[in-house]
Scaffold this motif. Sequence first.
Motif, mmCIF file in Angstrom:
data_model
loop_
_atom_site.group_PDB
_atom_site.id
_atom_site.type_symbol
_atom_site.label_atom_id
_atom_site.label_comp_id
_atom_site.label_asym_id
_atom_site.label_seq_id
_atom_site.Cartn_x
_atom_site.Cartn_y
_atom_site.Cartn_z
ATOM 1 N N GLN A 142 5.058 -8.060 -2.007
ATOM 2 C CA GLN A 142 4.375 -8.727 -3.123
ATOM 3 C C GLN A 142 5.039 -8.418 -4.471
ATOM 4 O OE1 GLN A 142 0.063 -8.605 -2.944
ATOM 5 N NE2 GLN A 142 0.360 -10.139 -1.361
ATOM 6 N N GLY A 143 6.332 -8.176 -4.414
ATOM 7 C CA GLY A 143 7.062 -7.828 -5.638
ATOM 8 C C GLY A 143 7.321 -9.063 -6.498
ATOM 9 N N SER A 144 7.843 -8.797 -7.700
ATOM 10 C CA SER A 144 8.073 -9.903 -8.629
ATOM 11 C C SER A 144 9.539 -9.921 -9.063
ATOM 12 C CB SER A 144 7.168 -9.749 -9.851
ATOM 13 O OG SER A 144 7.374 -8.471 -10.401
ATOM 14 N N LEU A 145 10.045 -11.132 -9.259
ATOM 15 C CA LEU A 145 11.453 -11.302 -9.614
ATOM 16 C C LEU A 145 11.582 -12.416 -10.648
ATOM 17 C CD1 LEU A 145 14.450 -11.626 -7.202
ATOM 18 C CD2 LEU A 145 14.016 -13.462 -8.794
ATOM 19 N N ILE A 146 12.426 -12.182 -11.649
ATOM 20 C CA ILE A 146 12.735 -13.262 -12.592
ATOM 21 C C ILE A 146 14.239 -13.529 -12.571
ATOM 22 C CG2 ILE A 146 12.905 -11.704 -14.613
ATOM 23 C CD1 ILE A 146 11.772 -14.105 -16.285
ATOM 24 N N ASP A 147 14.601 -14.812 -12.564
ATOM 25 C CA ASP A 147 16.010 -15.223 -12.669
ATOM 26 C C ASP A 147 16.230 -15.676 -14.115
ATOM 27 O OD1 ASP A 147 18.537 -16.241 -12.472
ATOM 28 O OD2 ASP A 147 18.101 -17.658 -10.840
ATOM 29 N N ARG A 158 15.569 -20.047 -2.440
ATOM 30 C CA ARG A 158 15.976 -19.338 -1.214
ATOM 31 C C ARG A 158 15.171 -18.056 -1.026
ATOM 32 N NH1 ARG A 158 21.216 -20.843 -3.134
ATOM 33 N NH2 ARG A 158 21.834 -22.716 -2.012
ATOM 34 N N VAL A 159 14.963 -17.325 -2.137
ATOM 35 C CA VAL A 159 14.170 -16.092 -2.019
ATOM 36 C C VAL A 159 12.767 -16.445 -1.531
ATOM 37 C CG1 VAL A 159 13.071 -14.221 -3.327
ATOM 38 C CG2 VAL A 159 15.462 -14.781 -3.750
ATOM 39 N N ARG A 160 12.218 -17.546 -2.043
ATOM 40 C CA ARG A 160 10.849 -17.887 -1.647
ATOM 41 C C ARG A 160 10.752 -18.184 -0.150
ATOM 42 N NH1 ARG A 160 8.110 -22.623 -4.441
ATOM 43 N NH2 ARG A 160 9.564 -23.645 -3.083
ATOM 44 N N LYS A 161 11.806 -18.787 0.395
ATOM 45 C CA LYS A 161 11.797 -19.076 1.840
ATOM 46 C C LYS A 161 11.701 -17.790 2.642
ATOM 47 C CE LYS A 161 14.075 -23.347 2.843
ATOM 48 N NZ LYS A 161 15.390 -23.930 2.803
ATOM 49 N N GLN A 162 12.477 -16.777 2.184
ATOM 50 C CA GLN A 162 12.499 -15.517 2.944
ATOM 51 C C GLN A 162 11.334 -14.617 2.593
ATOM 52 O OE1 GLN A 162 16.518 -13.664 2.974
ATOM 53 N NE2 GLN A 162 17.170 -15.578 2.092
ATOM 54 N N ARG A 163 10.808 -14.745 1.375
ATOM 55 C CA ARG A 163 9.757 -13.833 0.922
ATOM 56 C C ARG A 163 8.609 -14.619 0.259
ATOM 57 N NH1 ARG A 163 10.871 -8.579 0.098
ATOM 58 N NH2 ARG A 163 8.628 -8.592 -0.192
ATOM 59 N N PRO A 164 7.797 -15.319 1.106
ATOM 60 C CA PRO A 164 6.704 -16.118 0.525
ATOM 61 C C PRO A 164 5.668 -15.256 -0.197
ATOM 62 C CG PRO A 164 6.738 -16.286 2.946
ATOM 63 C CD PRO A 164 7.908 -15.463 2.554
ATOM 64 N N ASP A 165 5.691 -13.936 0.027
ATOM 65 C CA ASP A 165 4.731 -13.043 -0.648
ATOM 66 C C ASP A 165 5.132 -12.759 -2.099
ATOM 67 O OD1 ASP A 165 6.997 -11.644 0.637
ATOM 68 O OD2 ASP A 165 6.166 -9.899 -0.396
ATOM 69 N N ALA A 166 6.363 -13.097 -2.480
ATOM 70 C CA ALA A 166 6.880 -12.654 -3.788
ATOM 71 C C ALA A 166 6.333 -13.491 -4.945
ATOM 72 C CB ALA A 166 8.398 -12.739 -3.771
ATOM 73 N N HIS A 167 6.268 -12.877 -6.117
ATOM 74 C CA HIS A 167 5.922 -13.598 -7.356
ATOM 75 C C HIS A 167 7.237 -13.914 -8.056
ATOM 76 C CE1 HIS A 167 1.711 -12.476 -6.945
ATOM 77 N NE2 HIS A 167 2.191 -11.340 -6.472
ATOM 78 N N LEU A 168 7.505 -15.204 -8.197
ATOM 79 C CA LEU A 168 8.822 -15.591 -8.707
ATOM 80 C C LEU A 168 8.712 -16.277 -10.051
ATOM 81 C CD1 LEU A 168 10.317 -16.994 -5.378
ATOM 82 C CD2 LEU A 168 10.632 -14.724 -6.375
ATOM 83 N N ALA A 169 9.716 -16.020 -10.898
ATOM 84 C CA ALA A 169 9.746 -16.675 -12.211
ATOM 85 C C ALA A 169 11.196 -16.981 -12.565
ATOM 86 C CB ALA A 169 9.136 -15.760 -13.266
ATOM 87 N N GLY A 170 11.357 -18.002 -13.395
ATOM 88 C CA GLY A 170 12.693 -18.339 -13.879
ATOM 89 C C GLY A 170 12.572 -18.855 -15.298
ATOM 90 N N ILE A 171 13.625 -18.640 -16.072
ATOM 91 C CA ILE A 171 13.648 -19.216 -17.425
ATOM 92 C C ILE A 171 15.010 -19.863 -17.611
ATOM 93 C CG2 ILE A 171 14.320 -17.032 -18.528
ATOM 94 C CD1 ILE A 171 12.336 -18.115 -20.856
ATOM 95 N N GLU A 172 15.016 -21.066 -18.193
ATOM 96 C CA GLU A 172 16.255 -21.837 -18.286
ATOM 97 C C GLU A 172 16.277 -22.595 -19.610
ATOM 98 O OE1 GLU A 172 19.195 -22.288 -16.520
ATOM 99 O OE2 GLU A 172 19.585 -23.676 -18.147
ATOM 100 N N ALA A 173 17.446 -22.576 -20.270
ATOM 101 C CA ALA A 173 17.560 -23.197 -21.594
ATOM 102 C C ALA A 173 17.946 -24.673 -21.534
ATOM 103 C CB ALA A 173 18.592 -22.432 -22.420
ATOM 104 N N ALA A 174 18.650 -25.105 -20.483
ATOM 105 C CA ALA A 174 19.111 -26.509 -20.421
ATOM 106 C C ALA A 174 18.006 -27.379 -19.809
ATOM 107 C CB ALA A 174 20.381 -26.604 -19.593
#
Length: 274
Positions: A142-147, A158-174
């Motif tokens: 249940q860990g968290s990751l930001i890209d 891809r991470v979500r496929k392998q780790r559906p328990d994870a809390h995922l976030a991303g930030i993108e400027a474009a």
Amino acid sequence: MSNIDAQVRASAFDVAPTLSLPPALAALLAHLPGSACAAVLAISGADLPLPLLILVISAGAALLAWYWRLPIWWRYINLFFLPLIGLALHLQTRGDGVDPNWFLAAFLLLALTSIGAVRTRVPLYLSSPRAAEELALRLPIQGSLIDLGCGLGGPLARVRKQRPDAHLAGIEAAPLNWLIAKLRLRLGGGRADIRLGSLWNADLSAYDIVYAYLSPAPMARLWDKARAEMKPGSLLISNTFAMPDFDADEVVDISKPGAKPGDLSHARLLIWRM
Ligand SMILES: C[S@@+](CC[C@H](N)C(=O)[O-])C[C@H]1O[C@@H](n2cnc3c(N)ncnc32)[C@H](O)[C@@H]1O
């Protein structure tokens, strides 16, 4: 700096180490000697065919890009840029060229995905599936990751496929990259918080893993931000790019089999434990 970090910094992605000019400007200047030779030949009345002159200018520009140790892609850009323009013009004058609207469309696509790179010096290129595998392996339950600069959302998907328990976030400027990442993660189901904005405004204190695949340019600033905000025990993972003065605690080779240092396919994850 360790040997490994020195090697990574000297990889194909290093920025014009022999010049204090932006690489794009240096690459442009590299055309000058060949152009001067071509001009002298033309003025002196030498009857050389245009394709040969273009070849001389381009080969000279590619050689100078190599001599100045510009990032490897500038050598290829310098070698092929003028010949391709010449070919396009030739086809255009023969009447069987490409519809100019395609050039406009390609320019708009490039602008929407990468115009920010002129300022940030971080263009769009994509992490390999191997990088995402390593990220998934290192996430706690249940860990968290930001890209940071999540591009088209590939690593997160891809991470979500392998780790559906994870809390995922991303930030993108474009904007276009952000939209694609957002849709990709939404269509795949599950939770992922994909924001449009600058990574410098992201709060890193909540994450177990902060992942970045950027360029050498922002690494010193990223290190300061990570040290100030990340929680003890969390991991900062950089794909390929080292910190200027801080050795990684661990380096994982994620290259394709047979890749050598300096190859574009040579890649490593550099991992710092906070
Ligand atoms: C090398 S790509 C990596 C994409 C993705 N993380 C991956 O590994 O496939 C870097 C991305 O960072 C984005 N970027 C660059 N500077 C940024 C900034 N200051 N804030 C947010 N995104 C940024 C670029 O637009 C680009 O999409």
